[in-house]
Design a protein around this motif. Structure first.
Motif, mmCIF file in Angstrom:
data_model
loop_
_atom_site.group_PDB
_atom_site.id
_atom_site.type_symbol
_atom_site.label_atom_id
_atom_site.label_comp_id
_atom_site.label_asym_id
_atom_site.label_seq_id
_atom_site.Cartn_x
_atom_site.Cartn_y
_atom_site.Cartn_z
ATOM 1 N N GLU A 158 79.052 59.306 36.906
ATOM 2 C CA GLU A 158 77.819 59.905 36.406
ATOM 3 C C GLU A 158 77.806 61.413 36.650
ATOM 4 O OE1 GLU A 158 73.967 57.242 36.556
ATOM 5 O OE2 GLU A 158 75.030 57.083 38.449
ATOM 6 N N THR A 159 78.219 61.817 37.848
ATOM 7 C CA THR A 159 78.273 63.247 38.181
ATOM 8 C C THR A 159 79.274 63.977 37.298
ATOM 9 O OG1 THR A 159 77.714 62.732 40.483
ATOM 10 C CG2 THR A 159 78.649 64.904 40.046
ATOM 11 N N PHE A 160 80.432 63.335 37.095
ATOM 12 C CA PHE A 160 81.470 63.915 36.243
ATOM 13 C C PHE A 160 80.957 64.082 34.810
ATOM 14 C CE2 PHE A 160 85.162 63.432 33.423
ATOM 15 C CZ PHE A 160 85.976 64.474 33.890
ATOM 16 N N ASN A 161 80.296 63.066 34.281
ATOM 17 C CA ASN A 161 79.742 63.135 32.932
ATOM 18 C C ASN A 161 78.758 64.295 32.792
ATOM 19 O OD1 ASN A 161 81.197 60.896 32.106
ATOM 20 N ND2 ASN A 161 79.506 59.470 32.312
ATOM 21 N N ASP A 162 77.870 64.430 33.772
ATOM 22 C CA ASP A 162 76.877 65.503 33.729
ATOM 23 C C ASP A 162 77.548 66.879 33.687
ATOM 24 O OD1 ASP A 162 74.921 63.593 33.828
ATOM 25 O OD2 ASP A 162 74.452 63.874 35.950
ATOM 26 N N GLY A 163 78.558 67.058 34.536
ATOM 27 C CA GLY A 163 79.247 68.345 34.607
ATOM 28 C C GLY A 163 80.000 68.666 33.329
ATOM 29 N N PHE A 182 73.657 62.089 23.099
ATOM 30 C CA PHE A 182 74.734 61.245 23.619
ATOM 31 C C PHE A 182 74.683 61.184 25.146
ATOM 32 C CE2 PHE A 182 76.939 61.912 19.457
ATOM 33 C CZ PHE A 182 77.091 60.573 19.144
ATOM 34 N N TRP A 183 74.371 62.321 25.782
ATOM 35 C CA TRP A 183 74.233 62.309 27.243
ATOM 36 C C TRP A 183 73.123 61.342 27.654
ATOM 37 C CZ3 TRP A 183 69.852 63.361 30.062
ATOM 38 C CH2 TRP A 183 70.013 63.336 31.462
ATOM 39 N N TYR A 184 72.018 61.380 26.921
ATOM 40 C CA TYR A 184 70.876 60.523 27.233
ATOM 41 C C TYR A 184 71.260 59.047 27.119
ATOM 42 C CZ TYR A 184 66.003 58.884 27.146
ATOM 43 O OH TYR A 184 64.817 58.255 27.428
ATOM 44 N N ASP A 185 71.989 58.707 26.068
ATOM 45 C CA ASP A 185 72.421 57.315 25.890
ATOM 46 C C ASP A 185 73.377 56.885 27.002
ATOM 47 O OD1 ASP A 185 70.929 56.594 23.729
ATOM 48 O OD2 ASP A 185 72.477 56.990 22.235
ATOM 49 N N ILE A 186 74.332 57.757 27.329
ATOM 50 C CA ILE A 186 75.291 57.442 28.400
ATOM 51 C C ILE A 186 74.559 57.298 29.730
ATOM 52 C CG2 ILE A 186 77.276 58.296 29.709
ATOM 53 C CD1 ILE A 186 78.155 59.744 27.119
ATOM 54 N N HIS A 187 73.621 58.196 29.976
ATOM 55 C CA HIS A 187 72.832 58.145 31.213
ATOM 56 C C HIS A 187 72.073 56.827 31.318
ATOM 57 C CE1 HIS A 187 70.100 59.283 34.437
ATOM 58 N NE2 HIS A 187 69.073 59.017 33.645
ATOM 59 N N ARG A 188 71.467 56.385 30.224
ATOM 60 C CA ARG A 188 70.721 55.130 30.237
ATOM 61 C C ARG A 188 71.648 53.933 30.435
ATOM 62 N NH1 ARG A 188 65.446 55.084 28.162
ATOM 63 N NH2 ARG A 188 65.754 52.956 27.413
ATOM 64 N N LYS A 243 69.045 49.982 20.049
ATOM 65 C CA LYS A 243 69.811 49.760 21.270
ATOM 66 C C LYS A 243 68.978 50.045 22.498
ATOM 67 C CE LYS A 243 73.318 52.464 22.073
ATOM 68 N NZ LYS A 243 72.796 53.120 23.292
ATOM 69 N N ARG A 244 68.047 50.950 22.418
ATOM 70 C CA ARG A 244 67.229 51.261 23.577
ATOM 71 C C ARG A 244 66.250 50.139 23.891
ATOM 72 N NH1 ARG A 244 66.735 57.641 22.153
ATOM 73 N NH2 ARG A 244 68.785 58.176 22.957
ATOM 74 N N ARG A 245 65.909 49.353 22.890
ATOM 75 C CA ARG A 245 65.092 48.164 23.175
ATOM 76 C C ARG A 245 65.887 47.179 24.020
ATOM 77 N NH1 ARG A 245 62.555 47.071 17.124
ATOM 78 N NH2 ARG A 245 61.575 49.123 16.883
ATOM 79 N N VAL A 246 67.187 47.090 23.743
ATOM 80 C CA VAL A 246 68.047 46.242 24.562
ATOM 81 C C VAL A 246 68.109 46.791 25.979
ATOM 82 C CG1 VAL A 246 70.361 45.264 24.814
ATOM 83 C CG2 VAL A 246 69.396 45.588 22.542
ATOM 84 N N HIS A 247 68.214 48.130 26.117
ATOM 85 C CA HIS A 247 68.194 48.760 27.433
ATOM 86 C C HIS A 247 66.949 48.336 28.210
ATOM 87 C CE1 HIS A 247 71.520 51.525 27.866
ATOM 88 N NE2 HIS A 247 71.377 51.950 26.626
ATOM 89 N N ASN A 248 65.799 48.452 27.553
ATOM 90 C CA ASN A 248 64.534 48.110 28.207
ATOM 91 C C ASN A 248 64.488 46.635 28.588
ATOM 92 O OD1 ASN A 248 63.676 50.740 27.857
ATOM 93 N ND2 ASN A 248 62.661 50.303 25.905
#
Length: 218
Positions: free
Chosen positions: A29-34, A76-82, A206-211
Motif C-alpha cells: 500500500e505504501t509503495f503504491n501511494d509513493g 485508479f489509486w482510489y480503486d486500488i486503495h479500496r 464494482k464499488r457496490r461489491v466493495h461495500n
C-alpha cells in the motif's frame, strides 16, 4: 537441546511465514501511494509553459488535460486503495498483478503527453488501449484479492464482476471505435469517464461489491 533449538527455529519460521503476507500488504500500500504520487508529479513537470511556439491558449488547454488526467490516475489509486482496504494479507500473486498494474499505469503520463501535443487517431486509440488494459488489470487485482473472502457468495461475486468487465470492454471498444473517426470527441469522453466515476462512486457497480464485502467482513 538441539531438538529444542530446532523446534524454536521452526516456530520462528512459521511465525515469519504467517506475518509476511500481512507486512507485504502494508508495504505494498505504501509503495503504491509513493509510485502513483510520482506519476502525477511527472505529468505536472511535462506541462509546457507559454513561450515561443506555445501560446497561452495552448497552455490553458494542456492545463485542462492535466487536471482531467490527474483524475484518471487518482481514480485508479482510489480503486486500488479500496481493494486493499478490506484485505488482510497480500500473497505473491497479488504482488505480481499489482506491479504489472503499476507498470502500465506508469505509461499514463507518457500517453497524456502525446495527447497534449496532438489528439490524433493514433494517440487517442493508444490512450484507449492503455486505459482498457489498466482497467482490466485493476479488476483482476480486485478478483484475486477478494474471491476467497467472498467464497460464500461466489455466484453473486462473479456475476457482478462479469457485468463490470463486460461494461468496461463495451465502453472502451466503443470509444476506441469512435476515435477512428472522431478522435477529439473520443478523447473528451475518455477523460470524462474517470471524473464521473471519481465524483459519483455510487454509480460504480464494482464499488457496490466493495461495500457488500465490507459489511460481510464485519
Amino acid at each position: 537441546m538441539a531438538q529444542i533449538d530446532k523446534k524454536k527455529a521452526m516456530n520462528m519460521y512459521r511465525k515469519v511465514q504467517d506475518e509476511l503476507p500481512k507486512q507485504t500488504k502494508a508495504h505494498l500500500e505504501t509503495f503504491n501511494d509513493g509510485v502513483i504520487a510520482i506519476y502525477i508529479t511527472i505529468m505536472a513537470l511535462e506541462l509546457p509553459y507559454p513561450h515561443g511556439d506555445v501560446s497561452f491558449h495552448s497552455f490553458l488547454g494542456t492545463i485542462l488535460i492535466f487536471f482531467i488526467s490527474f483524475f484518471v490516475i487518482a481514480n485508479f489509486w482510489y480503486d486500488i486503495h479500496r481493494t486493499f482496504l478490506t484485505l488482510d494479507t497480500a500473497d505473491h500473486g497479488i504482488v505480481v498483478v499489482d506491479f504489472i498494474l503499476l507498470a502500465f499505469l506508469a505509461l499514463i503520463p507518457v500517453m497524456t503527453k502525446w495527447v497534449m501535443h496532438t489528439s490524433t487517431e493514433a494517440s487517442v486509440i493508444g490512450y484507449g488501449i492503455l486505459y482498457l488494459l489498466v482497467s482490466l488489470l485493476e479488476l483482476l487485482l480486485f478478483y484475486m484479492a477478494h474471491h476467497q473472502r467472498f467464497n460464500e457468495y461466489i455466484h453473486y461475486f462473479r456475476t457482478f464482476l462479469f457485468l463490470r468487465t463486460g461494461s468496461v470492454l463495451l465502453i472502451n471498444l466503443v470509444l476506441i471505435g469512435l476515435a477512428t473517426q472522431y478522435p477529439k470527441e473520443a478523447m473528451v469522453l475518455y477523460l470524462l469517464l474517470p471524473i464521473i466515476s471519481f465524483f459519483f462512486p455510487q454509480f460504480r457497480l464494482k464499488r457496490r461489491v466493495h461495500n457488500h464485502i465490507t459489511k460481510k467482513g464485519r
